[in-house]
Design a protein around this motif. Structure first.
Motif, PDB file in Angstrom:
ATOM      1  N   ALA A 151       0.835  -1.206   0.000  1.00  0.00           N
ATOM      2  CA  ALA A 151       0.000   0.000   0.000  1.00  0.00           C
ATOM      3  C   ALA A 151       0.866   1.250   0.000  1.00  0.00           C
ATOM      4  O   ALA A 151       0.563   2.239  -0.694  1.00  0.00           O
ATOM      5  N   LEU A 152       1.950   1.228   0.766  1.00  0.00           N
ATOM      6  CA  LEU A 152       2.863   2.369   0.783  1.00  0.00           C
ATOM      7  C   LEU A 152       3.569   2.538  -0.565  1.00  0.00           C
ATOM      8  O   LEU A 152       3.875   3.660  -0.983  1.00  0.00           O
ATOM      9  N   LYS A 153       3.807   1.421  -1.267  1.00  0.00           N
ATOM     10  CA  LYS A 153       4.480   1.472  -2.569  1.00  0.00           C
ATOM     11  C   LYS A 153       3.525   1.812  -3.702  1.00  0.00           C
ATOM     12  O   LYS A 153       3.958   2.299  -4.754  1.00  0.00           O
ATOM     13  N   HIS A 154       2.210   1.547  -3.522  1.00  0.00           N
ATOM     14  CA  HIS A 154       1.250   1.752  -4.604  1.00  0.00           C
ATOM     15  C   HIS A 154       0.080   2.629  -4.141  1.00  0.00           C
ATOM     16  O   HIS A 154      -1.050   2.150  -4.002  1.00  0.00           O
ATOM     17  N   PRO A 155       0.350   3.897  -3.900  1.00  0.00           N
ATOM     18  CA  PRO A 155      -0.757   4.788  -3.530  1.00  0.00           C
ATOM     19  C   PRO A 155      -1.650   5.053  -4.738  1.00  0.00           C
ATOM     20  O   PRO A 155      -1.237   4.845  -5.889  1.00  0.00           O
ATOM     21  N   PRO A 156      -2.886   5.486  -4.522  1.00  0.00           N
ATOM     22  CA  PRO A 156      -3.782   5.778  -5.652  1.00  0.00           C
ATOM     23  C   PRO A 156      -3.313   7.005  -6.424  1.00  0.00           C
ATOM     24  O   PRO A 156      -2.535   7.822  -5.918  1.00  0.00           O
ATOM     25  N   PRO A 182      -5.344  11.812  -4.544  1.00  0.00           N
ATOM     26  CA  PRO A 182      -5.223  11.804  -3.077  1.00  0.00           C
ATOM     27  C   PRO A 182      -6.461  11.190  -2.428  1.00  0.00           C
ATOM     28  O   PRO A 182      -7.590  11.380  -2.894  1.00  0.00           O
ATOM     29  N   ALA A 183      -6.237  10.447  -1.380  1.00  0.00           N
ATOM     30  CA  ALA A 183      -7.339   9.776  -0.703  1.00  0.00           C
ATOM     31  C   ALA A 183      -8.237  10.773   0.011  1.00  0.00           C
ATOM     32  O   ALA A 183      -7.784  11.804   0.512  1.00  0.00           O
ATOM     33  N   ILE A 241      -4.124   5.811   3.149  1.00  0.00           N
ATOM     34  CA  ILE A 241      -3.674   5.766   1.753  1.00  0.00           C
ATOM     35  C   ILE A 241      -4.838   5.693   0.775  1.00  0.00           C
ATOM     36  O   ILE A 241      -4.842   6.383  -0.252  1.00  0.00           O
ATOM     37  N   TYR A 242      -5.849   4.898   1.083  1.00  0.00           N
ATOM     38  CA  TYR A 242      -6.941   4.681   0.124  1.00  0.00           C
ATOM     39  C   TYR A 242      -8.243   5.367   0.507  1.00  0.00           C
ATOM     40  O   TYR A 242      -9.139   5.495  -0.331  1.00  0.00           O
TER      41      TYR A 242
END
Length: 474
Positions: free
Chosen positions: A243-248, A251-252, A319-320
């Motif tokens: 999750a830290l490597k693949h943020p959307p 911005p969440a 993050i999400y």
């Protein structure tokens, strides 16, 4: 939740086994059970803590970020506060065993008191001349299980309520396993398989699960729970890292609190997953060599559970935000992570084994009630037919609710976990304290009343919200 059900299934089966010897007298049964209990006190304090941790930390931890999406950031505080409350109810649940002994001693004293020699202020029925009053209100054998506590507090109705809650939980968790296994197949298998719809995937999983009909009993819950705990902890670490490597891309969106009773109720049901170990606590406590170390052990264990679930909630929601899915690995940015898919395969393999463990006590209860074991020639086909009906039931509900995985989890949790985790320990504790002649302090009564009211409201709103969400999808 799921791991709780696995351990609960063994607890239910053990309770059934100890209650079937109707030809043994109460005294003989009590002595026999005490000897068995002493022989089973083989667990160290650390081992008991590990058993409880394995029971609690299951796939439900992957639901926590979704719970925060329902409530907002206040969900983190709710998760921590519910941990405090759950720890308190876990403590008083075990204290009920001492109260049961006190009630039994008090009842024996009343029954041996000379006729007419009543204690002032005592109900007249407790010392009536016929000497029979109160004999059926109290179980004479030692109390080792949650059902025993329920019966000690409210007679057979108390035991019936707890055990019916356990069987309901087992069947519904098996349904969740069937649905989760089918949905995981879609994540694992190639996207090019256009024929693999959700209905087909659930049907394939049901066929695989059907083979459990040949297994008469399953007792390997400790190994299965331990393996699942390791897999889940690995999944937690991988999800947080990925999750830290693949943020959307965008911005969440997060909020401090959602002022919506239904969504707060849904969050309550989700957070209940993190601590719902209470139905198996009596079994764990009964195996401890040093039962006086139970209270510090349970407090440390709940703190450890919070240290695992809170980071998952915080990272996933930060993050999400509102886009986080249940389970979290279904969130789009995580869909293509190869390492996640490997662990999902392991979880799916666990589902296949755990399904048989979860359903076994309820299936055995039906088989005994129908006398299937008494007909050796037709035992296997009749058992296969009965268990096939259970598989068809879980398949039917899973297909019907295939698009409602999160509200299904919330519904099961609100109906079964909230009562056994919050309400019943408090009610039983107050009732037994009164019967034992040790009434609680007013401050503790107020605290218990607050817990019961809060849990009741959370459960009601959780059920209503889940039902509305499910109904809206049809």
């Amino acid at each position: 939740m799921a791991d709780v059900a696995e351990a609960r299934s063994v607890n239910v089966q053990a309770a059934a086994d100890t209650s079937c010897d109707s030809e043994v007298t109460d005294d003989e049964s009590s002595v026999s059970q005490i000897k068995i209990h002493e022989e089973e006190q083989t667990s160290s304090t650390l081992g008991a803590a590990f058993n409880i941790f394995c029971t609690v930390v299951g796939t439900g931890v992957l639901q926590q970020p979704y719970g925060a999406a329902q409530t907002g950031w206040v969900g983190a505080g709710m998760l921590a506060f519910m941990g405090v409350v759950a720890c308190y109810t876990a403590v008083i649940l075990v204290r009920c065993f001492d109260l049961v002994k006190r009630v039994q001693i008090r009842k024996e004293g009343e029954q041996t008191r000379p006729p007419g020699n009543c204690i002032e202020g005592e109900a007249s029925t407790s010392c009536s001349d016929d000497g029979n009053a109160g004999k059926t209100a109290m179980i004479s054998r030692p109390a080792w299980t949650y059902g025993d506590i329920g019966e000690a507090a409210f007679g057979p109705r108390g035991r019936w309520f707890i055990e019916s809650q356990q069987h309901l939980t087992l069947v519904m968790v098996a349904t969740i396993y069937n649905l989760l296994g089918g949905l995981n197949l879609i994540n694992i298998l190639p996207d090019s398989w256009e024929w693999l719809t959700e209905e087909v995937a659930i049907a394939i999983m049901s066929v695989v699960l059907w083979f459990h009909v040949f297994l008469k009993s399953m007792g390997e819950v400790a190994i299965v729970s331990a393996v699942n705990t390791i897999v889940t902890l690995l999944l937690v670490v991988v999800v947080i890292v990925e999750a830290l490597k693949h943020p959307p891309a965008e911005p969440a969106t997060t909020v401090a609190v959602r002022w919506d009773a239904m969504r707060l109720g849904a969050g309550f049901s989700t957070f209940t997953f993190a601590y719902g170990v209470h139905p198996v606590i009596p079994s764990v406590y009964a195996t401890m060599r040093k039962p006086h170390e139970y209270e510090p052990m349970i407090k440390a264990t709940f703190f450890t559970v919070l240290s695992v679930t809170l980071p998952m909630l915080a990272v996933g929601y930060a993050i999400y935000g509102e886009a986080v899915q249940s389970p979290i690995y279904n969130t789009p940015p995580l869909n293509n992570c190869t390492l996640l898919k490997v662990i999902i395969v392991l979880i799916t393999a666990h589902v296949v084994g755990a399904y048989a463990i979860v359903l076994n006590p309820t299936e055995r209860a039906f088989e005994e009630a129908l006398g299937i074991d008494r007909h050796r020639r037709t035992e296997l086909p009749r058992r296969m037919a009965l268990r096939t009906m259970f598989v068809l039931f879980t398949y039917g509900v899973a297909v019907l609710l295939r698009n409602n995985f999160p509200p299904l989890l919330d519904l099961v949790s609100a109906i079964t976990s909230a009562p056994t985790m919050f309400i019943c320990p408090c009610v039983f504790y107050m009732r037994l304290a009164y019967k034992a002649g040790k009434p609680l302090a007013k401050r503790e009564i107020v605290w218990i009343g607050f817990i019961i009211a809060l849990a009741s409201l959370g459960s009601i709103f959780g059920v209503v919200g889940a039902v509305k969400e499910i109904a809206a999808s049809f």
